[in-house]
Write an enzyme that holds these catalytic residues in place. Structure first.
Site, PDB file in Angstrom:
ATOM      1  N   HIS A 126       0.829  -1.213   0.000  1.00  0.00           N
ATOM      2  CA  HIS A 126       0.000   0.000   0.000  1.00  0.00           C
ATOM      3  C   HIS A 126       0.858   1.255   0.000  1.00  0.00           C
ATOM      4  CE1 HIS A 126       0.344   1.015   4.373  1.00  0.00           C
ATOM      5  NE2 HIS A 126       0.370  -0.294   4.561  1.00  0.00           N
TER       6      HIS A 126
ATOM      7  N   ASP B  14      -0.288   4.457   1.015  1.00  0.00           N
ATOM      8  CA  ASP B  14      -0.610   5.479   2.006  1.00  0.00           C
ATOM      9  C   ASP B  14       0.121   5.243   3.315  1.00  0.00           C
ATOM     10  OD1 ASP B  14      -2.276   3.155   2.453  1.00  0.00           O
ATOM     11  OD2 ASP B  14      -3.447   4.344   3.861  1.00  0.00           O
TER      12      ASP B  14
ATOM     13  N   ASP C  10       6.098   1.815   6.445  1.00  0.00           N
ATOM     14  CA  ASP C  10       4.807   1.135   6.343  1.00  0.00           C
ATOM     15  C   ASP C  10       3.933   1.949   5.395  1.00  0.00           C
ATOM     16  OD1 ASP C  10       2.451  -0.259   6.742  1.00  0.00           O
ATOM     17  OD2 ASP C  10       2.128   0.456   8.783  1.00  0.00           O
TER      18      ASP C  10
ATOM     19  N   GLU D 292      -4.980   1.766   2.707  1.00  0.00           N
ATOM     20  CA  GLU D 292      -4.959   0.587   3.561  1.00  0.00           C
ATOM     21  C   GLU D 292      -5.018   0.969   5.024  1.00  0.00           C
ATOM     22  OE1 GLU D 292      -3.045  -2.637   6.028  1.00  0.00           O
ATOM     23  OE2 GLU D 292      -2.490  -0.541   5.772  1.00  0.00           O
TER      24      GLU D 292
ATOM     25  N   ASP E 110       3.973  -6.266   3.736  1.00  0.00           N
ATOM     26  CA  ASP E 110       3.515  -5.187   4.606  1.00  0.00           C
ATOM     27  C   ASP E 110       3.799  -5.485   6.078  1.00  0.00           C
ATOM     28  OD1 ASP E 110       2.248  -2.842   5.399  1.00  0.00           O
ATOM     29  OD2 ASP E 110       0.232  -3.683   5.300  1.00  0.00           O
TER      30      ASP E 110
END
Length: 400
Positions: A76, A78, A136, A170, A193
Site C-alpha cells: 500500500h 498510504d 509502512d 490501507e 507489509d
C-alpha cells in the site's frame, strides 16, 4: 536506481490517508506516488501497466516459464494519519549500538526499543523525530519495485506471471474497497507489509469500528439541577465502562481490545470513535455486543436515544480462508528458508489488505519488510533486511 535511493525517493512523498474525507482515494496526496510508480513501471518495461480512477496501480511481468501459478505481490502507498505524515526528512545512519538521537529533543532509546539489538552494524534509515518514516508500507513498495527491475533485467530468472498492485487507503481499512481481483489476474498473492525480517503472517484480527454519539441537554449551569444532561460527561462514563485491561496498552499476542482513537464534544453533543479487535470470532461478536450493552445501560439512566452506537465491520481473520490453501503459506516459508531467513509465523496485531482480499477469493498472507516501530516518529527500516526481502521475493516467484 538502488533499493536505498528508491526507498528514499518514495518516503519523501507525503501520502497520508484520511478517515474523514469520504473520498477514494481519501487524499489527493496519494496520487503523486501512484503516478510516479505508474511511470517507473512503464520505464522498466512491465506489461499491462494501468492506474485506475480510484488510485490503484497494476502491472504484470509476463511468465517466461509455462505451467506456473500467477503470483501477486501487493503493497500500500498510504501512510497512517495518526501522526504527522510529512514532510519526511529521512536520515541514513550506520548503527553501532546504543541510543539514536533523532533530533535535539527526540531520542530512540535502545532500552525501550529492543529490536535495535539485532541491527548493530546495519545501515538504518530513520526519521528526524517530527514525522513517521513511511516504511509502512513504502518499504514493501520499494522491495516489489526492485524485484520487478531484477526480473525484467535478468530474463534468466525462471518465473510464472508476476502480478503487481499498489493500493491506496490501507491504513484506514479501505485498501481493498476497489481492488480489481479478476483484473489483477493472480492465483494467489502476498502483501509485503509486515515488520521484522522473517515474519510470515496468516492470521489477523477480526476488526470493526464503533462510532458512539451522545446527545445531551444543555441549560445554564445555574439552573441545571435535574435538567442538564452533559453529553461530554456521559461520553466519559461510556469510556469508563470499557475495561482498562482490554485496551491496546495492556494486551499482546492474540488478546483482543477496544481502542479509543478519537473523541470530541461539549454539553450538547459528544462523539467517541473506537476500533474493536479480536482474533477469536466469538469474542469479537461479544465485544461488539458489549458496546451496545453499555449504550443501553446509559440510556436507562439518561433516557432512550441519549447514546447511540454505530458499528461497522472492517475485515475478518484471514486464517479461516488461508487454511484452505496451505500451499500458499508453504511457498512463503520455503522462500524464506531458501534465502537463509528463519520464518516466524505469528498473528498480526492489526490488519492488511490481504485479510479482505482473502475473503474476496485471493488468498493473501502477509510478509515482512524489515521495518520497525510503524506509525510513529521512532519508525525505522534496516537496509540489509530490505535487501534480504528482495531476495526472498525472488525465491517466492521462482519457477518450481
Amino acid at each position: 536506481m538502488s533499493l536505498k535511493k528508491r526507498f528514499l525517493r518514495y518516503v519523501a512523498i507525503d501520502t497520508g490517508s484520511s478517515e474523514a474525507s469520504g473520498r477514494h482515494p481519501s487524499t489527493d496526496l496519494q496520487w503523486h506516488l501512484a503516478r510516479m510508480l505508474e511511470t517507473e513501471l512503464r520505464e522498466l518495461g512491465a506489461a499491462n501497466v494501468r492506474l485506475s480512477d480510484t488510485c490503484y496501480v497494476y502491472a504484470e511481468i509476463p511468465a517466461n516459464v509455462e505451467g506456473q501459478p500467477a503470483i501477486g505481490l501487493i503493497a500500500h502507498m498510504d501512510t497512517a494519519p495518526a501522526v504527522a505524515t510529512g514532510p519526511v526528512h529521512a536520515r541514513c545512519i550506520r548503527y553501532e549500538g546504543g541510543d539514536i538521537a533523532l533530533s535535539d529533543t527526540v531520542t530512540m532509546r535502545a532500552s525501550e526499543y529492543q529490536s535495535l539489538k539485532r541491527h548493530v552494524g546495519h545501515e538504518l534509515i530513520v526519521t528526524d523525530g517530527t514525522t513517521l518514516l513511511g516504511g509502512d508500507n513504502k518499504a514493501g513498495v520499494a522491495e516489489i519495485m526492485e524485484l520487478a527491475k531484477r526480473l525484467i533485467e535478468d530474463p534468466a530468472i525462471p518465473h510464472g506471471k508476476v502480478c503487481i498492485a499498489f493500493t491506496p487507503d490501507e491504513e484506514i481499512g479501505e485498501g481493498a474497497d476497489h481492488f480489481d481481483v479478476p483484473g489483477f489476474g493472480a492465483d494467489f498473492a502476498y502483501t509485503v507489509d509486515g515488520g521484522m525480517l522473517g515474519e510470515v503472517e496468516c492470521e489477523t484480527f477480526n476488526a470493526a469500528s464503533a462510532k458512539v454519539t451522545v446527545r445531551g441537554f444543555n441549560i445554564h449551569p445555574g439552573a441545571a439541577k435535574n435538567k442538564m444532561i452533559n453529553a461530554a460527561k456521559v461520553a466519559a462514563r461510556f469510556d469508563a465502562l470499557i475495561p482498562e485491561s482490554e485496551t491496546p496498552e495492556h494486551t499482546e499476542g492474540r488478546e483482543g481490545f477496544y481502542h479509543l482513537c478519537g473523541l470530541k464534544g461539549d454539553e450538547t453533543e459528544a462523539q467517541l470513535v473506537y476500533i474493536i479487535r479480536d482474533h477469536d470470532g466469538e469474542k469479537f461478536q461479544s465485544r461488539k455486543a458489549r458496546m451496545e450493552q453499555i449504550a443501553a445501560f446509559l440510556n436507562g439512566q439518561y433516557g432512550e436515544g441519549t447514546v447511540q452506537v454505530a458499528l461497522r465491520d472492517s475485515y475478518y481473520n484471514m486464517k479461516q480462508e488461508l487454511d484452505k490453501h496451505p500451499h500458499v503459506m508453504q511457498r512463503a516459508l520455503d522462500a524464506m528458508r531458501a534465502c537463509g531467513v528463519e520464518p516466524v509465523v505469528s498473528p498480526v496485531r492489526g490488519g492488511t489488505d490481504g485479510a479482505r482480499l482473502s475473503f474476496m477469493g485471493l488468498p493473501c498472507p502477509n510478509l515482512s519488510t524489515g521495518g520497525y516501530n510503524f506509525h510513529g516518529v521512532m519508525e525505522y527500516v534496516s537496509l540489509p533486511e530490505m535487501e534480504a526481502m528482495v531476495d526472498v521475493l525472488e525465491a517466492l516467484i521462482r519457477a518450481r
